[in-house]
Every structure is written in structure tokens, then in C-alpha cells.
Design an enzyme around this catalytic site. Sequence first.
Site, PDB file in Angstrom:
ATOM      1  N   SER A 236       5.466   1.447   8.404  1.00  0.00           N
ATOM      2  CA  SER A 236       5.196   2.225   7.187  1.00  0.00           C
ATOM      3  C   SER A 236       6.477   2.497   6.410  1.00  0.00           C
ATOM      4  CB  SER A 236       4.555   3.559   7.592  1.00  0.00           C
ATOM      5  OG  SER A 236       4.594   4.482   6.532  1.00  0.00           O
ATOM      6  N   ALA A 237       6.342   2.634   5.086  1.00  0.00           N
ATOM      7  CA  ALA A 237       7.491   2.996   4.244  1.00  0.00           C
ATOM      8  C   ALA A 237       7.775   4.486   4.296  1.00  0.00           C
ATOM      9  CB  ALA A 237       7.203   2.582   2.804  1.00  0.00           C
TER      10      ALA A 237
ATOM     11  N   GLU B 282      -2.904  -3.995   6.338  1.00  0.00           N
ATOM     12  CA  GLU B 282      -2.236  -3.510   5.116  1.00  0.00           C
ATOM     13  C   GLU B 282      -3.219  -3.235   3.972  1.00  0.00           C
ATOM     14  OE1 GLU B 282       0.115  -2.620   3.139  1.00  0.00           O
ATOM     15  OE2 GLU B 282       1.868  -2.703   4.399  1.00  0.00           O
ATOM     16  N   ASP B 283      -2.854  -2.279   3.108  1.00  0.00           N
ATOM     17  CA  ASP B 283      -3.696  -1.994   1.940  1.00  0.00           C
ATOM     18  C   ASP B 283      -2.955  -2.216   0.623  1.00  0.00           C
ATOM     19  OD1 ASP B 283      -1.983   0.289   2.181  1.00  0.00           O
ATOM     20  OD2 ASP B 283      -3.308   1.296   0.754  1.00  0.00           O
TER      21      ASP B 283
ATOM     22  N   THR C 209      -3.123   9.399   2.654  1.00  0.00           N
ATOM     23  CA  THR C 209      -2.130  10.401   2.240  1.00  0.00           C
ATOM     24  C   THR C 209      -1.850  10.287   0.744  1.00  0.00           C
ATOM     25  OG1 THR C 209      -0.507   8.867   3.171  1.00  0.00           O
ATOM     26  CG2 THR C 209      -0.883  10.902   4.379  1.00  0.00           C
TER      27      THR C 209
ATOM     28  N   LYS D  44       9.116  -3.246   1.565  1.00  0.00           N
ATOM     29  CA  LYS D  44       8.138  -4.309   1.354  1.00  0.00           C
ATOM     30  C   LYS D  44       8.202  -4.671  -0.133  1.00  0.00           C
ATOM     31  CE  LYS D  44       5.165  -1.778   4.590  1.00  0.00           C
ATOM     32  NZ  LYS D  44       3.981  -0.921   4.742  1.00  0.00           N
TER      33      LYS D  44
ATOM     34  N   ASP E  81       0.110  -0.489   8.757  1.00  0.00           N
ATOM     35  CA  ASP E  81       0.613   0.351   7.678  1.00  0.00           C
ATOM     36  C   ASP E  81      -0.064   1.724   7.864  1.00  0.00           C
ATOM     37  OD1 ASP E  81       1.748   0.907   5.035  1.00  0.00           O
ATOM     38  OD2 ASP E  81      -0.325   0.860   4.357  1.00  0.00           O
ATOM     39  N   LEU E  82       0.480   2.753   7.241  1.00  0.00           N
ATOM     40  CA  LEU E  82      -0.072   4.102   7.460  1.00  0.00           C
ATOM     41  C   LEU E  82      -0.973   4.543   6.299  1.00  0.00           C
ATOM     42  CD1 LEU E  82      -0.091   6.678   9.193  1.00  0.00           C
ATOM     43  CD2 LEU E  82       2.009   7.384   8.049  1.00  0.00           C
ATOM     44  N   ASP E  83      -0.346   4.817   5.153  1.00  0.00           N
ATOM     45  CA  ASP E  83      -1.101   5.327   4.006  1.00  0.00           C
ATOM     46  C   ASP E  83      -2.071   4.252   3.500  1.00  0.00           C
ATOM     47  OD1 ASP E  83      -1.963   6.667   1.721  1.00  0.00           O
ATOM     48  OD2 ASP E  83      -0.249   6.004   0.552  1.00  0.00           O
TER      49      ASP E  83
ATOM     50  N   LYS F 260       1.830   3.361  -4.527  1.00  0.00           N
ATOM     51  CA  LYS F 260       1.327   3.082  -3.176  1.00  0.00           C
ATOM     52  C   LYS F 260       2.189   2.051  -2.453  1.00  0.00           C
ATOM     53  CE  LYS F 260      -3.347   4.662  -3.818  1.00  0.00           C
ATOM     54  NZ  LYS F 260      -4.787   4.369  -3.871  1.00  0.00           N
TER      55      LYS F 260
HETATM   56  P1  B16 Z   1       7.546   9.350   2.135  1.00  0.00           P
HETATM   57  P2  B16 Z   1       2.832   3.416   3.607  1.00  0.00           P
HETATM   58  C1  B16 Z   1       4.014   4.914   1.712  1.00  0.00           C
HETATM   59  O1  B16 Z   1       3.276   4.811   2.910  1.00  0.00           O
HETATM   60  C2  B16 Z   1       3.123   5.464   0.602  1.00  0.00           C
HETATM   61  O2  B16 Z   1       2.066   4.558   0.320  1.00  0.00           O
HETATM   62  C3  B16 Z   1       3.953   5.659  -0.642  1.00  0.00           C
HETATM   63  O3  B16 Z   1       3.143   6.190  -1.682  1.00  0.00           O
HETATM   64  C4  B16 Z   1       5.120   6.598  -0.327  1.00  0.00           C
HETATM   65  O4  B16 Z   1       5.942   6.772  -1.476  1.00  0.00           O
HETATM   66  C5  B16 Z   1       5.935   6.003   0.821  1.00  0.00           C
HETATM   67  O5  B16 Z   1       5.094   5.821   1.952  1.00  0.00           O
HETATM   68  C6  B16 Z   1       7.101   6.885   1.217  1.00  0.00           C
HETATM   69  O6  B16 Z   1       6.615   8.090   1.760  1.00  0.00           O
HETATM   70  O7  B16 Z   1       7.870  10.081   0.877  1.00  0.00           O
HETATM   71  O8  B16 Z   1       6.658  10.142   3.076  1.00  0.00           O
HETATM   72  O9  B16 Z   1       8.770   8.820   2.829  1.00  0.00           O
HETATM   73  O10 B16 Z   1       1.678   2.880   2.798  1.00  0.00           O
HETATM   74  O11 B16 Z   1       4.025   2.484   3.650  1.00  0.00           O
HETATM   75  O12 B16 Z   1       2.413   3.877   4.979  1.00  0.00           O
HETATM   76 MG    MG Z   2      -0.267   1.603   2.507  1.00  0.00          MG
END
Ligand code: B16
Ligand code: MG
Length: 206
Positions: free
Chosen positions: A112-113, A167-168, A15, A143, A7-9, A43
Site C-alpha cells: 500500500s502507498a 488492486e483497485d 478509506t 506506483k 493493496d489496502l484502500d 486514489k
Molecule cells: P496516507 P492504497 C493510498 O492507499 C490511498 O489510496 C491514497 O488516497 C492515499 O493518499 C495514500 O494511500 C497515502 O495514504 O496519507 O495514509 O499515507 O490504495 O495505496 O492502499
Molecule cells: Mg487502492
Amino acid sequence: MKGAIFDLDGVIVDTAVYHYAAWKELAAALGFEFTEADNERLKGVSRMRSLEILLSVGNITASQEQKEVWAAEKNSRYLKLLENLNENSLLPGTKPFLQKLRADGVKIALGSASKNAPLILDNLGITDLFDAIVDGNAVSKAKPDPEVFLKGAELLNLDPADCVVFEDAQAGIEAARAAGCGIIAIDKNGILKEADRYVTCLGDLL
Ligand code: B16
Ligand code: MG
């Protein structure tokens, strides 16, 4: 472990602080306060779903068209903030851990999302450490649906059971479980459940 899917964030980089700053500004422009506790609910959640949660906090209803406009506004504020990212923004131990995995012959994917994931990896200077990237543009189901991790394993040409997900977010842990992957939770606050192992950052695994 033949493959590692990150996962990224919250795992590679924080972020969430930039997401929060950008969402908070949008809420202020709409005339209500958006707190850090509210932000916890965003998140790992997609951009549009995040906006819907924010609007519910402010008791605001809007057309799909208006939501698209607000989501785009938030994203341009967020993109400005992402210019601050560089290699020093990586969470502790991230780069050495990725390098160690590569040296051990483990394949690496992102799951990542975020639709901004490729840009973020570039700003962090770690794109070349990834064999595959599955981001918010590549999946149709968020997810806890396992799609993002199943796609990651597929792009690595591996069985999901041979992959470990890092994952977090609880929804991410559920997604990884449904995909049949191993799970290491990045859990600074001791709030996550149902992972195979818990660490505070990737550096703990070195
Ligand atoms: P974007 P992850 C997620 O990242 C964030 O945790 C979430 O807060 C954010 O809304 C989502 O990405 C979408 O991000 O607006 O840049 O497309 O934890 O899945 O890496
Ligand atoms: Mg995350």
C-alpha cells in the site's frame, strides 16, 4: 499462486471516504471547494502528491515547508476519522478470503502507498493475517513503479511471478504488471484495464 499481495484502500477497506473528508476540510480552510470527482485523482497516490493535486485544483502555490504543514494537518484529521474503523468496515468477503488463502498455504503481504497502513490493519483486526507489510514508509518510488510489489514478493521469499496482486487503481495494475505478478482488479465501476481478472470485491473470489 504462492503469494497474494493486497493493496489496502479500495481493496480491503474504503478509506477513500475518510481521505476525502479530511482533504475537503483542508481545501475549505484554504478557501476553495474540493469535489468528489477531484478526489478520484488521489486514489493510490502518495500523501504529498495528493496535496499537490489538491493545491493545483485551488490554484495555490506553496513552499515545501508549508506543504509539510498542510499534509500533517490533513493527516491528523484523517487519523481522527480512522478511529471509526473496525472489523465491520472490511469490504465484503475480505476476512474469509484472507483466511481461505492462509488455509491453502498462500503467503499474504500488503502493498500500500499509505503510511498509516499498519494502524488501519490493527483497527480492522486483521494484522495477524499478514506475513509481510510494505507500506508508504517502506518504498521510495510510488506506483506505477513496481517497487512496492517487488518488496512484497521479496519479504515473502517468493518470485514475483508466483504472486498475484489485488488492486483497485490503474497505477497499481501497471506496477503489478511491471513487477511480473498476476493481477486481479477490484473494479466496481468497470473502469480498469490490463488486469488478468476483474471482480467487484474479494468476496466474489470465494
Ligand atoms: P496516507 P492504497 C493510498 O492507499 C490511498 O489510496 C491514497 O488516497 C492515499 O493518499 C495514500 O494511500 C497515502 O495514504 O496519507 O495514509 O499515507 O490504495 O495505496 O492502499
Ligand atoms: Mg487502492
